[in-house]
Design a protein around this motif. Structure first.
Motif, PDB file in Angstrom:
ATOM      1  N   VAL A  23      45.034  35.084  36.184  1.00 21.53           N
ATOM      2  CA  VAL A  23      44.875  35.365  37.624  1.00 21.53           C
ATOM      3  C   VAL A  23      44.912  34.064  38.419  1.00 21.53           C
ATOM      4  O   VAL A  23      45.541  33.974  39.477  1.00 21.53           O
ATOM      5  N   ARG A  24      44.235  33.023  37.906  1.00 22.79           N
ATOM      6  CA  ARG A  24      44.209  31.742  38.621  1.00 22.79           C
ATOM      7  C   ARG A  24      45.589  31.106  38.693  1.00 22.79           C
ATOM      8  O   ARG A  24      45.883  30.336  39.603  1.00 22.79           O
ATOM      9  N   LYS A  25      46.441  31.401  37.685  1.00 20.54           N
ATOM     10  CA  LYS A  25      47.796  30.842  37.703  1.00 20.54           C
ATOM     11  C   LYS A  25      48.753  31.663  38.553  1.00 20.54           C
ATOM     12  O   LYS A  25      49.918  31.298  38.708  1.00 20.54           O
ATOM     13  N   GLY A  26      48.262  32.786  39.088  1.00 21.35           N
ATOM     14  CA  GLY A  26      49.102  33.614  39.954  1.00 21.35           C
ATOM     15  C   GLY A  26      49.999  34.569  39.203  1.00 21.35           C
ATOM     16  O   GLY A  26      50.992  35.045  39.756  1.00 21.35           O
ATOM     17  N   TYR A  27      49.630  34.874  37.948  1.00 22.07           N
ATOM     18  CA  TYR A  27      50.477  35.774  37.154  1.00 22.07           C
ATOM     19  C   TYR A  27      50.233  37.243  37.475  1.00 22.07           C
ATOM     20  O   TYR A  27      51.059  38.103  37.143  1.00 22.07           O
ATOM     21  N   ALA A  28      49.110  37.606  38.112  1.00 22.02           N
ATOM     22  CA  ALA A  28      48.726  39.005  38.309  1.00 22.02           C
ATOM     23  C   ALA A  28      49.407  39.571  39.533  1.00 22.02           C
ATOM     24  O   ALA A  28      49.385  38.963  40.607  1.00 22.02           O
ATOM     25  N   SER A  29      49.999  40.782  39.366  1.00 20.74           N
ATOM     26  CA  SER A  29      50.586  41.484  40.507  1.00 20.74           C
ATOM     27  C   SER A  29      49.703  42.643  40.946  1.00 20.74           C
ATOM     28  O   SER A  29      49.706  43.034  42.118  1.00 20.74           O
ATOM     29  N   LYS A  30      48.919  43.236  40.005  1.00 17.44           N
ATOM     30  CA  LYS A  30      47.996  44.328  40.332  1.00 17.44           C
ATOM     31  C   LYS A  30      46.952  44.414  39.233  1.00 17.44           C
ATOM     32  O   LYS A  30      47.235  44.158  38.072  1.00 17.44           O
ATOM     33  N   ILE A  31      45.707  44.756  39.668  1.00 16.69           N
ATOM     34  CA  ILE A  31      44.614  44.912  38.708  1.00 16.69           C
ATOM     35  C   ILE A  31      44.038  46.306  38.857  1.00 16.69           C
ATOM     36  O   ILE A  31      43.738  46.746  39.977  1.00 16.69           O
ATOM     37  N   VAL A  32      43.868  47.026  37.693  1.00 16.69           N
ATOM     38  CA  VAL A  32      43.299  48.379  37.695  1.00 16.69           C
ATOM     39  C   VAL A  32      42.060  48.345  36.819  1.00 16.69           C
ATOM     40  O   VAL A  32      42.129  47.982  35.635  1.00 16.69           O
TER      41      VAL A  32
ATOM     42  N   GLU B  67      37.924  38.720  44.417  1.00 12.97           N
ATOM     43  CA  GLU B  67      37.845  38.380  45.838  1.00 12.97           C
ATOM     44  C   GLU B  67      37.979  36.871  46.048  1.00 12.97           C
ATOM     45  O   GLU B  67      38.640  36.416  47.000  1.00 12.97           O
ATOM     46  N   THR B  68      37.366  36.085  45.152  1.00  9.11           N
ATOM     47  CA  THR B  68      37.451  34.623  45.260  1.00  9.11           C
ATOM     48  C   THR B  68      38.896  34.157  45.101  1.00  9.11           C
ATOM     49  O   THR B  68      39.370  33.289  45.849  1.00  9.11           O
ATOM     50  N   GLU B  69      39.629  34.744  44.126  1.00  6.73           N
ATOM     51  CA  GLU B  69      41.010  34.331  43.889  1.00  6.73           C
ATOM     52  C   GLU B  69      41.929  34.770  45.026  1.00  6.73           C
ATOM     53  O   GLU B  69      42.934  34.123  45.306  1.00  6.73           O
ATOM     54  N   LYS B  70      41.569  35.897  45.706  1.00  7.20           N
ATOM     55  CA  LYS B  70      42.355  36.321  46.865  1.00  7.20           C
ATOM     56  C   LYS B  70      42.236  35.295  48.003  1.00  7.20           C
ATOM     57  O   LYS B  70      43.225  34.942  48.652  1.00  7.20           O
ATOM     58  N   GLN B  71      41.012  34.866  48.218  1.00  7.29           N
ATOM     59  CA  GLN B  71      40.799  33.888  49.285  1.00  7.29           C
ATOM     60  C   GLN B  71      41.486  32.569  48.973  1.00  7.29           C
ATOM     61  O   GLN B  71      41.938  31.861  49.873  1.00  7.29           O
ATOM     62  N   ALA B  72      41.566  32.258  47.658  1.00 11.75           N
ATOM     63  CA  ALA B  72      42.230  31.012  47.269  1.00 11.75           C
ATOM     64  C   ALA B  72      43.741  31.154  47.243  1.00 11.75           C
ATOM     65  O   ALA B  72      44.458  30.177  47.007  1.00 11.75           O
TER      66      ALA B  72
END
Length: 672
Positions: free
Chosen positions: A45-54, A103-108
């Motif tokens: 997630v921190r590397k920006g690999y995630a497109s959607k989380i369920v 939420e933290t990674e969204k803000q970042a």
């Protein structure tokens, strides 16, 4: 190889689905999944690999769908192999911590996708398989075993189909290639079965004149005469369904099965009417019922017969169903089965006569490579009393003999050797015999030849051999005439010729041996037949004691009559024995020359006997034919045939001498 079944496909699909869910990296719906740790998930997630989380709250698991551009970084392979929406799964401890992390990674700016929730406990299909898989597997195995037991995989031989008919049905154009053209001879029988086929094809031709279709036809005749072949021809020619089964197919170890199979057979036939039912060897189920139940009648067999009688002509109707049956023991069938309305016709399929044997030879010689020396007319004359099956065996045996000698074609000699092989057995030139035994055998066979040469009604001699064949130590071959009736004088001459071997032993060696056992057996049967059945006795004239009742365990004559019969038989045989000795003493010198010639050559022919004794006083039609064939140089062929002791068709055999003898043919008197 096992037969193809859709069950195998279902099983492969089932196990494939189970495997995809149990093994990591399974592909479902075209996308690949992989299980990772929670720390790896956070790193992705921190590397920006995630497109959607369920998130699945019930199972504390989540799915992270990977961006298409980062698929290779996560799965080490391209999207062409992982699918368009691959994802990784992981477990978490608290939903609140996951939500805070996301939420933290969204803000970042590291995660720009959606966060969703689902409450399903895993994949429905996978959970169903885990919960009900063992039960479904048990049900599947139970159904499979029941189908096997019930005949689902093996025709109708299962436990639950034991009462079903085993008849095999042939439709028009099925795998029956036999037609009436393949049936040689038997013109009368062929005409009757052709008429049955014609009736089914064109019934209006007969019904316009008020005729009715026959209920059934019974093919009767000796073994090997072509009864089943005629039925096959009907199956090949008929444009209607043809049910074929054996009489023994009705018999089963379970009570009531035979009758049930009869009913099921006729039920199928009525559904397919018009049609033909063929029951081969019907005597297995149609034997006469016991008139005395105390003697232990077979109730199961009788129930089967009762069901057959009812179906053939009972209260119900069988419109358009014709029954063909075959047997060689018609005298044992129940009278109710033979009456009009059940088997309306009895078609006799007898042993072929001369012209019919020619036709049969032509059929069986088609696949055989023969040369110009083979004469079909000669072969037909050499095989009196042979059935169609015997002739087929002759042709096959001749081809085997020719192949054994590395020939390119089958010649006349091969066929004659084949006839000798079938009648007398295989030559045993290696059998060890003393010189005294060989001389006794030569005197014995010369005795047969000498007596038959000087008796008017004896069958013409063809050849004499002292080469052991089968269980016989020597043999004489004759060319019997195909008589329709046999007189007392003819039978006495044959009896005298048969006793010539024993008479020669006694006169010229001073002792008798067991070598005449076969001769004595044939003479005794002939004498008892003449006296007990043909009424040819001086003390018991014009009386026949033949009784065809198989359930009568008493003789149809008294003990006093039996004593008279024994005396008459003994007197008749002794009279012919004395006659044979008188003839041998009259022609003593010629007999000795004949025996010496046999010791020298081992095989002699009719012309050798003629050289010693002169021309035979009586010339029969068979001898005229033989003389025409033997004009010119003798080619060493061994002609064959054998005396006919009965008044009907002659059966080939040899005057064979040994401890048990060889094939002797039918009984001397044709019973009834």
């Amino acid at each position: 190889m096992p037969k193809f079944s859709m069950n195998w496909i279902y099983m492969l699909v089932l196990f494939g689905l189970i495997g995809m869910y149990l093994l990591g990296g399974d592909t479902v719906g075209g996308s690949t999944s992989r299980k990772v740790s929670y720390d790896e998930f956070k790193a992705y997630v921190r590397k920006g690999y995630a497109s959607k989380i369920v998130i699945n709250k019930d199972e504390s698991t989540l799915k992270m769908y990977v961006n298409p551009k980062n698929i290779r970084d996560v799965f080490n392979q391209g999207s062409d192999r992982t699918g368009k929406k691959p994802y990784v799964t992981t477990e978490f401890g608290s939903v609140d911590k996951v939500e805070t992390f996301v939420e933290t990674e969204k803000q970042a700016g590291k995660f720009k996708g959606e966060l969703n929730y689902e409450n399903k406990r895993g994949n429905d299909l996978f959970n169903i398989l885990l919960s009900f898989g063992p039960i479904l597997l048990f049900i599947f195995l139970w159904l499979y075993l029941m189908r096997r037991m019930g005949g689902g995989g093996s025709g109708s031989s299962g436990v639950f189909n034991v009462g079903k008919s085993k008849a095999k049905m042939y439709e028009k154009g099925a795998d029956v290639n036999v037609t009436f053209k393949d049936v040689a001879g038997q013109a009368g029988a062929k005409q009757e079965v052709q008429e049955i086929v014609d009736f089914l094809k064109n019934p209006k031709k007969y019904t316009d004149l008020g005729g009715k279709i026959p209920k059934g036809a019974l093919l009767v005749g000796p073994p090997g005469t072509g009864k089943t072949l005629l039925a096959k021809a009907v199956a090949g020619e008929a444009g209607v369904p043809f049910f074929s089964m054996s009489g023994s197919d009705f018999v089963e170890m379970f009570v009531g099965v035979g009758a049930s199979r009869v009913r099921d057979l006729f039920r199928q036939a009525k559904e397919k009417a018009p049609c033909i039912i063929f029951i081969d060897e019907i005597d297995a189920v149609g034997r006469a019922r016991s008139k005395n139940p105390a003697m232990g009648g077979n109730d199961e067999r009788e129930n089967t017969l009762n069901a057959l009688l009812t179906e053939m002509d009972g209260f119900g109707t069988n419109s358009g169903v014709i029954i063909l049956a075959a047997t060689n023991r018609v005298d044992m069938l129940d009278s109710a089965l033979l009456r009009a309305g059940r088997f309306d016709r009895q078609i006799n399929v007898d042993l072929p006569d001369l012209n019919e044997r020619k036709e049969i030879f032509k059929v069986h010689l088609k696949p055989v490579k023969i040369d110009e020396s083979v004469d079909i007319d000669m072969l037909a004359r050499q095989t009196p009393g042979f059935s169609g099956a015997d002739i087929a065996n002759v042709c096959n045996e001749a081809a085997l003999i020719a192949a054994r000698h590395n020939k390119t074609h089958v010649g006349k000699q091969d066929f004659l050797d084949a006839v000798d092989r079938i009648i007398g057995g295989l030559e045993k030139k290696t059998k060890v015999m003393t010189e005294g035994e060989r001389r006794t055998i030569a005197l014995h066979e010369a005795g047969h030849a000498t007596i038959s040469w000087f008796l008017e009604h004896a069958n013409p001699l063809v050849k004499v051999s002292i080469v052991p064949r089968g269980r016989a130590l020597g043999a004489a071959w004759y060319m019997p005439e195909e008589r329709q009736i046999t007189t007392k004088e003819e039978m006495l001459d044959e009896m005298c010729a048969t006793l010539g071997g024993r008479a020669a032993e006694e006169l010229f060696t001073g002792h008798i041996s067991t070598g005449a056992m076969n001769d004595l057996e044939r003479v005794t049967k002939s004498a008892y037949g003449m006296i007990a059945y043909a009424g040819m006795s001086e003390k018991l004239p014009n009386i026949c004691y033949y009784n065809n009742n198989e359930y009568n365990f008493q003789k149809p004559y008294s003990e006093t009559t039996a004593k008279i019969m024994d005396d008459e038989v003994l007197s008749m045989i002794n009279e012919q024995y004395d006659r044979a000795k008188a003839l041998l003493l009259e022609h003593k010198e010629g007999h000795n020359r004949l025996a010496e010639l046999l010791l020298e050559r081992e095989v002699i022919f009719a012309e050798d006997v003629e050289t010693i004794f002169g021309k035979r006083p009586w010339v029969s039609r068979s001898e005229e034919i033989m003389e025409e064939e033997n004009k010119g140089a003798h080619d060493g062929s061994d002609d064959n045939a054998e005396p006919a002791d009965n008044g009907a068709e002659p059966t080939p055999s040899t005057v064979a001498d040994g401890l048990t003898g060889t094939k002797t043919g039918e009984e001397d008197i044709q019973k009834a």
